[in-house]
Design a protein around this motif. Structure first.
Motif, PDB file in Angstrom:
ATOM      1  N   HIS A  72       0.156   4.577  14.162  1.00  0.00           N
ATOM      2  CA  HIS A  72      -0.708   5.652  14.929  1.00  0.00           C
ATOM      3  C   HIS A  72      -2.059   5.062  15.220  1.00  0.00           C
ATOM      4  O   HIS A  72      -2.709   4.369  14.507  1.00  0.00           O
ATOM      5  CB  HIS A  72      -0.743   6.893  13.935  1.00  0.00           C
ATOM      6  N   ASP A  73      -2.383   5.461  16.304  1.00  0.00           N
ATOM      7  CA  ASP A  73      -3.720   4.800  16.922  1.00  0.00           C
ATOM      8  C   ASP A  73      -4.850   5.388  16.154  1.00  0.00           C
ATOM      9  O   ASP A  73      -6.085   5.023  16.191  1.00  0.00           O
ATOM     10  CB  ASP A  73      -3.807   5.159  18.343  1.00  0.00           C
ATOM     11  N   GLN A  74      -4.596   6.710  15.456  1.00  0.00           N
ATOM     12  CA  GLN A  74      -5.634   7.299  14.511  1.00  0.00           C
ATOM     13  C   GLN A  74      -5.769   6.813  13.202  1.00  0.00           C
ATOM     14  O   GLN A  74      -6.518   7.357  12.512  1.00  0.00           O
ATOM     15  CB  GLN A  74      -5.922   8.710  14.745  1.00  0.00           C
ATOM     16  N   CYS A  75      -4.910   5.897  12.724  1.00  0.00           N
ATOM     17  CA  CYS A  75      -4.697   5.547  11.400  1.00  0.00           C
ATOM     18  C   CYS A  75      -5.873   4.825  10.790  1.00  0.00           C
ATOM     19  O   CYS A  75      -6.458   3.764  11.535  1.00  0.00           O
ATOM     20  CB  CYS A  75      -3.496   4.541  11.332  1.00  0.00           C
ATOM     21  N   GLN A  76      -6.406   5.142   9.845  1.00  0.00           N
ATOM     22  CA  GLN A  76      -7.890   4.738   9.222  1.00  0.00           C
ATOM     23  C   GLN A  76      -7.389   3.908   7.801  1.00  0.00           C
ATOM     24  O   GLN A  76      -8.419   3.452   7.119  1.00  0.00           O
ATOM     25  CB  GLN A  76      -8.890   5.516   8.815  1.00  0.00           C
ATOM     26  N   VAL A  77      -5.969   3.799   7.280  1.00  0.00           N
ATOM     27  CA  VAL A  77      -5.835   3.290   5.861  1.00  0.00           C
ATOM     28  C   VAL A  77      -6.149   1.892   5.899  1.00  0.00           C
ATOM     29  O   VAL A  77      -5.492   0.953   6.738  1.00  0.00           O
ATOM     30  CB  VAL A  77      -4.287   3.268   5.595  1.00  0.00           C
ATOM     31  N   THR A  78      -7.000   1.380   5.045  1.00  0.00           N
ATOM     32  CA  THR A  78      -7.183   0.043   4.576  1.00  0.00           C
ATOM     33  C   THR A  78      -6.579  -0.306   3.558  1.00  0.00           C
ATOM     34  O   THR A  78      -6.390  -1.661   3.132  1.00  0.00           O
ATOM     35  CB  THR A  78      -8.871  -0.026   4.433  1.00  0.00           C
ATOM     36  N   THR A  79      -6.210   0.601   2.585  1.00  0.00           N
ATOM     37  CA  THR A  79      -5.487   0.256   1.288  1.00  0.00           C
ATOM     38  C   THR A  79      -4.287   1.025   0.853  1.00  0.00           C
ATOM     39  O   THR A  79      -4.392   2.408   1.043  1.00  0.00           O
ATOM     40  CB  THR A  79      -6.580   0.318  -0.034  1.00  0.00           C
ATOM     41  N   LEU A  80      -3.065   0.722   1.011  1.00  0.00           N
ATOM     42  CA  LEU A  80      -2.131   1.211   0.637  1.00  0.00           C
ATOM     43  C   LEU A  80      -1.244   0.964  -0.463  1.00  0.00           C
ATOM     44  O   LEU A  80      -0.848  -0.247  -0.600  1.00  0.00           O
ATOM     45  CB  LEU A  80      -1.028   1.278   1.962  1.00  0.00           C
ATOM     46  N   ARG A  81      -1.063   1.791  -1.310  1.00  0.00           N
ATOM     47  CA  ARG A  81      -0.382   1.422  -2.672  1.00  0.00           C
ATOM     48  C   ARG A  81       0.877   2.334  -2.788  1.00  0.00           C
ATOM     49  O   ARG A  81       0.933   3.485  -2.723  1.00  0.00           O
ATOM     50  CB  ARG A  81      -1.354   1.970  -4.010  1.00  0.00           C
ATOM     51  N   LEU A  82       2.057   1.521  -2.894  1.00  0.00           N
ATOM     52  CA  LEU A  82       3.316   1.835  -2.723  1.00  0.00           C
ATOM     53  C   LEU A  82       4.205   1.436  -4.262  1.00  0.00           C
ATOM     54  O   LEU A  82       5.456   1.608  -4.044  1.00  0.00           O
ATOM     55  CB  LEU A  82       4.186   1.577  -1.710  1.00  0.00           C
ATOM     56  N   SER A  83       3.566   1.069  -5.100  1.00  0.00           N
ATOM     57  CA  SER A  83       4.030   0.637  -6.278  1.00  0.00           C
ATOM     58  C   SER A  83       4.822   1.530  -6.644  1.00  0.00           C
ATOM     59  O   SER A  83       4.697   2.802  -6.812  1.00  0.00           O
ATOM     60  CB  SER A  83       3.008   0.220  -7.207  1.00  0.00           C
ATOM     61  N   ASN A  84       5.942   1.260  -7.569  1.00  0.00           N
ATOM     62  CA  ASN A  84       6.871   1.936  -8.525  1.00  0.00           C
ATOM     63  C   ASN A  84       7.557   2.970  -7.354  1.00  0.00           C
ATOM     64  O   ASN A  84       7.823   4.274  -7.852  1.00  0.00           O
ATOM     65  CB  ASN A  84       6.120   2.786  -9.687  1.00  0.00           C
ATOM     66  N   ASN A  85       7.939   2.759  -6.230  1.00  0.00           N
ATOM     67  CA  ASN A  85       8.887   3.463  -5.340  1.00  0.00           C
ATOM     68  C   ASN A  85      10.226   2.345  -4.975  1.00  0.00           C
ATOM     69  O   ASN A  85       9.956   1.307  -4.802  1.00  0.00           O
ATOM     70  CB  ASN A  85       8.202   3.965  -4.184  1.00  0.00           C
ATOM     71  N   PRO A  86      11.392   2.964  -5.063  1.00  0.00           N
ATOM     72  CA  PRO A  86      12.565   2.057  -4.713  1.00  0.00           C
ATOM     73  C   PRO A  86      12.585   1.686  -3.063  1.00  0.00           C
ATOM     74  O   PRO A  86      13.489   2.412  -2.577  1.00  0.00           O
ATOM     75  CB  PRO A  86      13.590   3.002  -5.049  1.00  0.00           C
ATOM     76  N   LEU A  87      11.605   1.064  -2.721  1.00  0.00           N
ATOM     77  CA  LEU A  87      11.710   0.919  -1.092  1.00  0.00           C
ATOM     78  C   LEU A  87      12.828  -0.037  -0.709  1.00  0.00           C
ATOM     79  O   LEU A  87      13.387   0.246   0.329  1.00  0.00           O
ATOM     80  CB  LEU A  87      10.334   0.283  -0.909  1.00  0.00           C
ATOM     81  N   MET A  88      13.180  -0.924  -1.549  1.00  0.00           N
ATOM     82  CA  MET A  88      14.132  -2.016  -1.254  1.00  0.00           C
ATOM     83  C   MET A  88      13.757  -2.775  -0.142  1.00  0.00           C
ATOM     84  O   MET A  88      12.856  -2.663   0.458  1.00  0.00           O
ATOM     85  CB  MET A  88      15.406  -1.234  -1.118  1.00  0.00           C
ATOM     86  N   ALA A  89      14.653  -3.750   0.387  1.00  0.00           N
ATOM     87  CA  ALA A  89      14.307  -4.768   1.234  1.00  0.00           C
ATOM     88  C   ALA A  89      14.518  -3.910   2.592  1.00  0.00           C
ATOM     89  O   ALA A  89      13.679  -4.180   3.478  1.00  0.00           O
ATOM     90  CB  ALA A  89      15.567  -5.733   1.361  1.00  0.00           C
ATOM     91  N   ALA A  90      15.342  -2.952   2.719  1.00  0.00           N
ATOM     92  CA  ALA A  90      15.571  -2.121   4.073  1.00  0.00           C
ATOM     93  C   ALA A  90      14.274  -1.381   4.223  1.00  0.00           C
ATOM     94  O   ALA A  90      13.660  -1.202   5.424  1.00  0.00           O
ATOM     95  CB  ALA A  90      16.665  -0.874   3.800  1.00  0.00           C
ATOM     96  N   GLY A  91      13.409  -1.037   3.266  1.00  0.00           N
ATOM     97  CA  GLY A  91      12.139  -0.297   3.541  1.00  0.00           C
ATOM     98  C   GLY A  91      11.075  -1.401   4.120  1.00  0.00           C
ATOM     99  O   GLY A  91      10.406  -0.922   4.811  1.00  0.00           O
TER     100      GLY A  91
END
Length: 1004
Positions: free
Chosen positions: A805-824
């Protein structure tokens, strides 16, 4: 918010508010304004050929709405249960049906009349349509209990406070709708039946059911049915009109068969709904006799002569009324009395809830949210267990209207939320459905609305309870609020009517152990709603305010007149000081105005303090509290000897904000409880002033959500933007983010412009639909924590859209302990390729494996801004780890790569250490607690992650990794001669041993 014990139950379904009738559509001029319920009749046994079964009926809805202009067959609905055979003892069988109107023109007129009535009585109001597209008259229907009564019983003195159930007279049976006109015990024909019940027991629903039964041909005892709304008739005043004109104006198709009315006899049924709206005087001196249906008389006189059986003496009449108006018809004109008793069996309540809550949703709401059948079944099971536990909720659902409120609240908490719907709007609509257009006493000249009287008396009791933090009230408490200021005979009459008709709607005897003889509000939230209503209506006044306002206005007026006179006299006499003194009197109204302003500030202060009470900091948020009060709490109940918790009134400030919204004020004005715009503005300003001071403090997650829910209820974006303009951290970690809570947060914060330094949504049970709902808020976050949410590959599509998104301001993204898998990760890499803001990405324990790390290694160079990447504890092997490390070493901006707790050999770990140390300017690789013979500067980061996730990670796997780290520390301690390094290594060894002890592993 607590429920108590057990009462007989029943099942219902809310109907909807009365729909106003536009000009030109007067064909079905009947109006039922109350009782939002739908009833379902129980099936009768199979019938034998040629024999009608005794108890069969069709389902039907509660609120009457606009007639459709299109033609529609009056055939049977989708699923129905046939009505009892004849409603009049030995009425004609269905084979004789239609013999009075055998002409073609008469038959067609009667068919059009049936069609118009069916359209008018079966349309669903807006409040019902929220329950799903399949919700209709033929899907939800439960019958309330009707108990036959006697004139002697009606004359019996009221039970104390009119709250306790009157003991039934011996030998009087319960009645079904089909039995209302059966012969009485002496075999006499019954021509006039009076059904009475307090507010909320379902009088309107029974009328609707009988009308629809007739429309669909299931009342063969009556060939013509003509319903009248007494509220409609009372609006005509004393203007003369005839019975034929009344019928023709409201039911145009009947013009052709009006001459045949007199020949219909008992096959003609008049339904007079809401007799309390008419002031009837049966004395001959006031209302003369009239037998001609075409002679103009006052509408009240026509009704009186119908009831006297002087006009159309053979016609059957069904009357519904509130208990206080029963005496307006002399008992000699009534063949049978029936009391509508509500649901006296919890099995009826459970049946109603099963039918209502199992309705399919209207469709996905915001973000594609929908409720699965398994979730609906779970809600029904929990509610059923709570009903069976003999709690106060069973006592509340004795009234059908409260069954509707329970279902509407659960639907609000768990199903897709319509735009703009709030908890306050549900309660306000609930009161409108039951009290709209209702006067307390139609014979009283003041024409005081029933809801206004309830706000003044019940609101006072509710507010005193909130102020003193109690929910149980003694008889003295109730009497004190009801009888405060009652002095004249007219006031005592109004109090009698309210006690008789509506007190049971608001208060119920407590059924909780240890509280016998006390009273509670029918549902806990109703106490907080009425307390808030009492405040925003300005009904709470001190003695100084009550007396001071009149005195201040009087002094101000006198001061102006006296100052003018003395100003003239002072020009002739040396009295120049006196006008100055009297000018000071003009200041008195201004001083009083400031006193009122201080009172508003005091109320706002109390409201804000209630919202931010430190004692409530660690309880559930208000939405979870409300859900628990309805569905019950899992686990063992409190022992009776344990001291009770302090009462919590966190909904009180929410309702105050909600009642000040424009929508709620408009509905309250219809109920006779107007809130002046200036008063609402001054209250809002006082609340904003206090919120601005106390709202800046850091709040626990549940209290922060309550704060946001207050703004959601208020529905004022400008107010919320000013108050929440200083909010920089949104920490909702651990709050169960249901679809409703996501909607609340997005609605309140989604339109803001300033960036949020951190949004922490860890352990919130978020799903992809919740992410989509929260997208406007996530776009404003700089640090975004989504750990421990069970987000899978599907959620990565939304995260990809967020990053792109052109308005995204995220500098730090924590996704630990989620079953994202290789597809994610493949989807995330698409987002990383087009993102320019992200600097730190944590994919710790996300199930990437070798495939995920290889994808990262191959496409890492597509993002040129990333500085830190954490892929620890992902089960990756040597080859994938080395490939990613080499890609990181070549990356222009990556500074740190976490690879610890992967399935790496000692040779691979050493190779990774060598790669990190040999590359100047390349990314550092963290694979262990040591770097050579020294302690790694990231050792606390590694052990901190282990400590935080000790309860969620595989304990055996973590123990194995810790033991490897411990041996590595011991080896390095033995290999170094530097005492400072030995001390550091020993300290870290102690931390590792402590973690192993927590895991049940060996300490050395």
């Amino acid at each position: 918010m607590r429920w108590g014990c057990h009462l007989p139950r029943a099942s219902w379904t809310p109907g909807l508010g009365r729909i106003l009738q536009p000009a030109g559509e007067q064909e079905a001029g009947v109006s039922v304004s109350n009782s939002p319920f739908i009833f379902r009749v129980q099936t009768a046994p199979p019938r034998r050929a040629g024999i009608q079964t005794p108890d069969e009926r069709i389902p039907f809805l509660i609120h009457w709405s606009w007639p459709l202009k299109g033609e529609r067959s009056l055939g049977s609905p989708r699923a129905f249960i046939r009505h009892n055979g004849s409603s009049v003892g030995n009425g004609p069988s269905s084979g004789r049906h239609g013999q009075l109107f055998r002409g073609i023109a008469a038959s067609e007129a009667l068919q059009r009349h049936r069609h118009n009535l069916a359209e008018w009585f079966s349309r669903l109001p807006r409040e019902e349509r929220q329950f799903g597209p399949t919700f209709a008259l033929d899907t939800v229907h439960v019958d309330p209990v009707i108990r036959e009564s006697t004139p002697d019983e009606l004359l019996r003195p009221l039970a104390e406070l009119a709250l306790e159930r009157q003991p039934p007279s011996a030998g009087l049976p319960q009645l079904a709708l089909s039995q209302l006109f059966d012969p009485d015990a002496c075999g006499r024909r019954v021509q006039t039946v009076v059904l009475y019940g307090t507010v909320g027991t379902g009088k309107s629903t029974l009328v609707r059911k009988m009308v629809l039964d007739w429309c669909y041909g299931r009342l063969p005892a009556f060939e013509l049915l003509i319903p009248f709304s007494c509220e409609d008739l009372s609006s005509l005043g004393p203007a003369p009109t005839s019975l034929c004109q009344l019928v023709a104006q409201r039911y145009t198709p009947l013009k052709e068969i009006l001459p045949l009315m007199a020949t219909a006899g008992s096959r003609l049924l008049f339904v007079l709904h809401g007799l309390e709206h008419l002031n009837l005087n049966f004395s001959l001196a006031s209302t003369g006799l009239c037998s001609d249906p075409e002679k103009p008389e006052a509408p009240a006189a026509i009704i009186i002569n119908l009831l006297r059986k002087y006009m159309l003496p053979e016609a059957s009449i069904l009357v519904t009324t509130r208990p206080s108006a029963i005496g307006r018809i002399p008992s000699k004109y009534v063949g049978r009395y029936g009391e509508i008793c509500g649901f006296s069996d919890t099995n009826l309540q459970k049946l109603y809830f099963q039918l209502r809550l199992n309705q399919p949703d209207c469709g996905p709401g915001a973000g594609g949210v929908s409720v699965t059948p398994a979730q609906r079944d779970h809600l029904v099971q929990m509610l059923t267990r709570n009903l069976e536990g003999h709690h106060q909720i069973a006592a509340a659902c004795f009234l059908p209207s409260y069954c509707w409120l329970v279902c509407a609240t659960l639907h609000f908490l768990h199903a897709p939320t319509p735009a703009g719907q709030t908890l306050t709007s549900i309660y306000t609509s609930f009161l409108r459905l039951n009290f709209s257009g209702e006067m307390l006493d139609s014979t009283d000249p003041s024409k005081l609305s029933l809801m206004a009287y309830a706000a003044r008396t019940m609101g006072k009791l509710a507010y005193e309870g909130v102020s003193s933090r109690k929910t149980y009230f003694s008889e003295e408490d109730v009497r004190g609020c009801l009888e405060a200021g009652v002095q004249t005979e007219e006031e005592f009459q109004l109090l009698y009517v309210f006690r008789r008709d509506a007190l049971r709607f608001f208060l119920a005897p407590s059924v909780e152990p240890g509280h016998a003889g006390t009273f509670v509000f029918t549902v806990p939230a109703m106490q907080e709603y009425l307390a808030a209503l009492y405040i925003v209506l300005g009904l709470r006044k001190t003695t100084l305010q009550r007396v001071g306002k009149e005195v201040a206005e009087l002094v101000g007026r006198v001061g102006e007149d006296v100052s003018l006179v003395l100003g003239i006299v002072a020009k002739l006499l040396p009295l120049r000081a006196l006008p100055l003194l009297f000018n000071l009197l003009k200041v008195v109204p201004r001083v009083f105005g400031r006193m009122v302003g201080k009172s508003r500030e005091a109320v706002a202060q109390a409201m804000v303090l209630e919202m931010f009470r430190e004692e409530d900091y660690y309880n559930d948020d208000v939405l979870d509290q409300m859900g628990a009060s309805i569905l019950g709490v899992e686990g063992p109940r409190r022992h009776p000897d344990e001291p009770p918790d302090d009462e919590v009134f966190e909904l009180f400030p929410m309702f105050m904000g909600g009642l000040l919204s424009a929508h709620s004020r408009a509905v309250l004005a219809q109920l006779g409880c107007p809130i002046k715009t200036l008063d609402a503005l001054e209250n809002a300003q006082a609340i904003k002033k206090k919120l601005g001071k106390l709202g800046r403090q850091v709040l626990p997650p549940s209290e922060l959500l309550d704060h946001l829910f207050f703004h959601y209820e208020f529905q004022n974006q400008r107010f919320s933007a000013e108050v929440l303009g200083s909010l920089r951290q949104l920490n909702l970690a651990g709050v169960r983010m249901t679809p409703l809570k996501c909607t609340v947060v997005a609605a309140v914060l989604g339109s803001g412009r300033h960036a949020l330094d951190e949004v922490n949504l860890a352990s919130c049970q978020l799903d992809p639909a919740g992410l989509r709902t929260l997208m406007p808020v996530l776009l404003r976050a700089r640090k975004l924590g989504l750990q421990l949410n069970s987000l899978g590959p599907e959620a990565c599509r939304d995260l990809r859209d967020l990053l792109l998104h052109d308005q995204c301001q995220v500098t730090t993204l924590r996704l630990s302990n989620n079953p994202l898998m290789a597809a994610g990760v493949a989807l995330l890499l698409e987002g990383l390729a087009g993102n320019t803001s992200l600097k730190h990405l944590s994919l710790l324990h996300t199930g990437l494996g070798d495939e995920g790390l290889e994808l990262l290694a191959a496409q890492l160079d597509r993002n040129q801004q990333l500085q830190e990447l954490n892929v620890a504890y992902n089960g990756a092997g040597d080859a994938a780890a080395l490939a990613l490390a080499e890609a990181a070493w070549k990356h222009p901006s990556l500074e740190l790569l976490h690879l610890y707790f992967n399935e790496l050999s000692s040779e691979c770990r050493q190779a990774l250490r060598d790669l990190g140390s040999a590359a100047e300017g390349g990314a550092r690789v963290v694979v262990s607690l040591t770097e050579g013979t020294a302690v790694s500067e990231y050792w606390s980061v590694i052990l901190g992650e282990v400590q935080r996730n000790l309860n969620s990670w595989d304990r055996g796997r973590v123990r194995r990794h810790l033991e490897l780290l411990l041996r590595d520390l011991e080896d390095n301690r033995g290999a170094t001669l530097n005492p400072w390094r030995k001390a550091q290594l020993l300290r870290v060894e102690g931390e590792v041993r402590a973690l192993l002890e927590q895991l049940g592993g060996p300490g050395s």
